[in-house]
Structure formats: C-alpha cells, structure tokens
Design an enzyme around this catalytic site. Structure first.
Site, PDB file in Angstrom:
ATOM      1  N   SER A 187       0.837  -1.198   0.000  1.00 35.27           N
ATOM      2  CA  SER A 187       0.000   0.000   0.000  1.00 35.27           C
ATOM      3  C   SER A 187       0.876   1.253   0.000  1.00 35.27           C
ATOM      4  CB  SER A 187      -0.966  -0.040   1.182  1.00 35.27           C
ATOM      5  OG  SER A 187      -1.978   0.932   1.048  1.00 35.27           O
ATOM      6  N   ASP A 298     -10.134  -4.473  -4.664  1.00 36.03           N
ATOM      7  CA  ASP A 298      -9.500  -3.301  -4.076  1.00 36.03           C
ATOM      8  C   ASP A 298      -9.979  -2.047  -4.798  1.00 36.03           C
ATOM      9  OD1 ASP A 298      -7.822  -1.460  -2.890  1.00 36.03           O
ATOM     10  OD2 ASP A 298      -5.972  -2.284  -3.750  1.00 36.03           O
ATOM     11  N   HIS A 328      -8.038  -5.131  -0.510  1.00 39.18           N
ATOM     12  CA  HIS A 328      -6.793  -4.416  -0.261  1.00 39.18           C
ATOM     13  C   HIS A 328      -6.071  -5.011   0.947  1.00 39.18           C
ATOM     14  CE1 HIS A 328      -4.179  -0.903  -0.765  1.00 39.18           C
ATOM     15  NE2 HIS A 328      -4.143  -0.819   0.552  1.00 39.18           N
TER      16      HIS A 328
END
Length: 364
Positions: A187, A298, A328
C-alpha cells in the site's frame, strides 16, 4: 480488512466538536492542531497471529537514532546455521534481501504491528530471503515527502551495513547478500518503493554509460509494489463503485491523502499520482524490473493496473499479478492463507527471475 471500531481510541476523551479528522480512533486531529494517537494495536492484529516462526529468526534495530526509526530484521534459520558453519564460501550461503515498507495511508501502521510482523515472518520463510521491515515517519506530524525521504535514508543505512564491516550488524551481514536486494512495499509502502525506483532510475538516466553503480555496495535488482497507494483528482471506476462498507473505502482514502500530502496539495501531487501533471517523466527513467500486485476487490485496483499498463507501454520491465476476489492488503489480515502463499511465491519467482537475468547478463 475488516471495519475498525473506534471503541479502543485515544485515551484522552475529547469533545466531538473539537475533532476535525478521525481515523478509527487511532489518529485524531483536533481543531487547535493537536494530534492524538492511540498506543493500542488495531483490532485487525489479533493475538492469534503468530509472533514467531520455527524456521525464522528476527530482531529489531534502530537505523536512524535522531528520528527513532526502527527496522525489524528476519532471516531463515538455515541461513544462520550456514553462516555459523565456518567452512566453504560464505557468500554462497547468503540470501537475497527484501527491504519492506508497511502500509497505512502514510498515517498509520508500524513494522511492529502484529499483522505486519506475521506477514514478514512468512515472507522470510517461504521466499527464502532476509526481510528488513523498515519504519518511517508518519503524517500528519510528518507530511510527505517525509516517508519517501525516510525510505531513501534506510537504503543509505543498508549501504553502510554492507560497506562498513566494523560498524555493521553481524547478525544481518552474515546472512544478507547485498548484491541481491529487492525493495518491496504494501500500500503506502508500495508507493515508497515506487518513488525509490524512480529516484534510482532518474539518477541512472542522468549518468549514462559508466556510473558510480559499480562501486555501490548494494545492488537493487527489482521492486515489488503490493497494491500501491496511488491517488489522483479524477476518480477511477473502482474508486467510484467502491461500497461504503469496504475497507478502505473512498472516504478513508481521501482522509489519508488530506492528512499526508503537503498542506493545500491535491491528489495529483507527485507523491500521490505517478502520472500527475508535475510528476517525474517515467519514460525517461531507467527503471529496474517491477512486480505490481493488484486485488480484484481493491478500490485502488484500477490505478494499480493502469500503472502497470502504462509502464509496459513505455517499454519498462514490469509484471502484473492480479488476485481476483481479493481486497486491499488481504495478505495482512490472512497471513497464513493459501492466497498469501501464492502471493509470496509470485514474489519468489520474480526474485529468482531477476537474479537469473542479472547473472546471465554478467556472463554474456
């Protein structure tokens, strides 16, 4: 990732009218500028997550004393045993190095959180690599580009570890092959990896021909961006269609950007949007191979896939691995799952492929 309750929030009770930003109770910004952080780990770091692994050793170190930035270092026990054998060519027993940056929208997260720790344990074991899980300064106390600069600072620390035997940590150097380094990130950590790749690639492009790379004690062979946290003013389809109950949802992502970008910046800022109007020209950068990981569920899926496709259109060495039906950061809240194992094997194949290509080029 499951929704996070604000019940275990900052210890100091504050009137709701004073709170202008609230990230699940773990980070609160008050109208007078006060920032409150909860010392607790989030509810998605359950005590059932493993804190140890039978084939992995780990320890912590401080890599930047002035900023109190820490790194958790993991190495498969087989590497430690081989290093202590005292016979043969020690370099043959050394393992590739995966430098890993955690996620959290640049505002939350730590290399010490249980979910990050559990994932790194398995990453080291299954990928057969030394994993260095590095912390960095968080926003809004330290807005971007602070985290990106800390990523570069960690790479300088790693070079010092390789080049300065007298001051290096022998626990690390006896197992780490600094000629086989890969930068990975989850991320926001994937965004850090992107920016490190661009910085290195832009420097290489600026010095064509023989450069100082040959004297560099650390050789980065590739980058792994796991569901990178990219943004932009224009909404993508996966962002616009993201359900409110998802985590992260669009509101959460927007709050992360409000708190982490420089004051007054939009989501097209170069720190957020790799293809923004003021972002570096990626076509001009000499990028090392990149593995990009996307999740089918996601909300950042479209940005992630577009990133890989645009790099491919520029002729950059990029691979895309998409996990259909995955949200995610699935590998963080299910580190023991089959899907997480598949992800790590994809990383291991990428590492092996980059190493083999480098060795073949050297032998040619």
């Amino acid at each position: 990732m499951p929704a996070v309750s604000a019940a275990a929030c900052c210890a100091a009770a504050t009137p709701a009218s004073e709170v202008v930003e609230d990230l699940f109770g773990f980070l609160r910004v008050l109208s007078d500028g006060t920032i409150l952080r909860s010392p607790a780990e989030p509810v998605f770091c359950p005590t059932t997550f493993p804190t140890s692994h039978p084939s992995v050793q780990w320890k912590e170190a401080v890599y930047d004393k002035a900023k109190n930035l820490r790194v958790r270092m993991y190495k498969p026990a087989v590497a430690a045993a081989a290093a202590g054998g005292g016979s043969g060519d020690a370099s043959r027993n050394k393992l590739p190095v995966l430098v890993h940056f955690h996620g959290g929208g640049f505002c939350l997260g730590s290399c010490t959180w249980g979910n990050v720790h559990a994932f790194c344990l398995r990453l080291a074991a299954d990928a057969g690599a030394v994993v260095l899980s590095a912390g960095y300064r968080l926003a809004p106390e330290h807005r971007l580009p602070a985290a990106l600069d800390d990523g570069a600072s960690f790479m300088r620390w790693l070079r010092d570890q390789s080049a300065n035997a007298a001051e290096a940590d022998a626990w690390l150097t006896e197992a780490a092959d600094f000629r086989r380094v890969f930068v990975t990130g989850d991320s926001a950590g994937g965004t850090i990896a992107h920016h490190l790749a661009v910085r290195a690639g832009s420097a290489a492009a600026a010095e064509p021909g023989e450069t100082t790379a040959a004297a560099d004690p650390v050789t980065v062979l590739g980058y792994v961006l796991m569901m990178p946290f990219f943004g932009g003013v224009r909404r993508t389809s996966s962002e616009a269609e993201c359900p409110a109950e998802a985590f992260p949802n669009l509101d959460v992502v927007d709050r992360f950007w409000r708190l982490s970008l420089p004051a007054g910046a939009t989501r097209d800022h170069p720190a957020a949007n790799p293809f923004g109007p003021d972002s570096p020209d990626l076509a001009a950068a000499e990028l090392r191979p990149v593995l990009v990981v996307a999740g089918g569920l996601d909300l950042l899926r479209d940005r992630t896939v577009d990133y890989a496709e645009q790099l491919a259109a520029m002729g950059k060495p990029v691979e895309l691995a998409e996990f259909a039906g995955k949200v995610h950061g699935f590998y963080l809240h299910e580190p023991g799952s089959e899907a997480t194992g598949e992800l790590i094997q994809a990383v291991a194949r990428f590492v092996d492929g980059c190493v083999a290509a480098t060795e073949a080029a050297a032998a040619a």
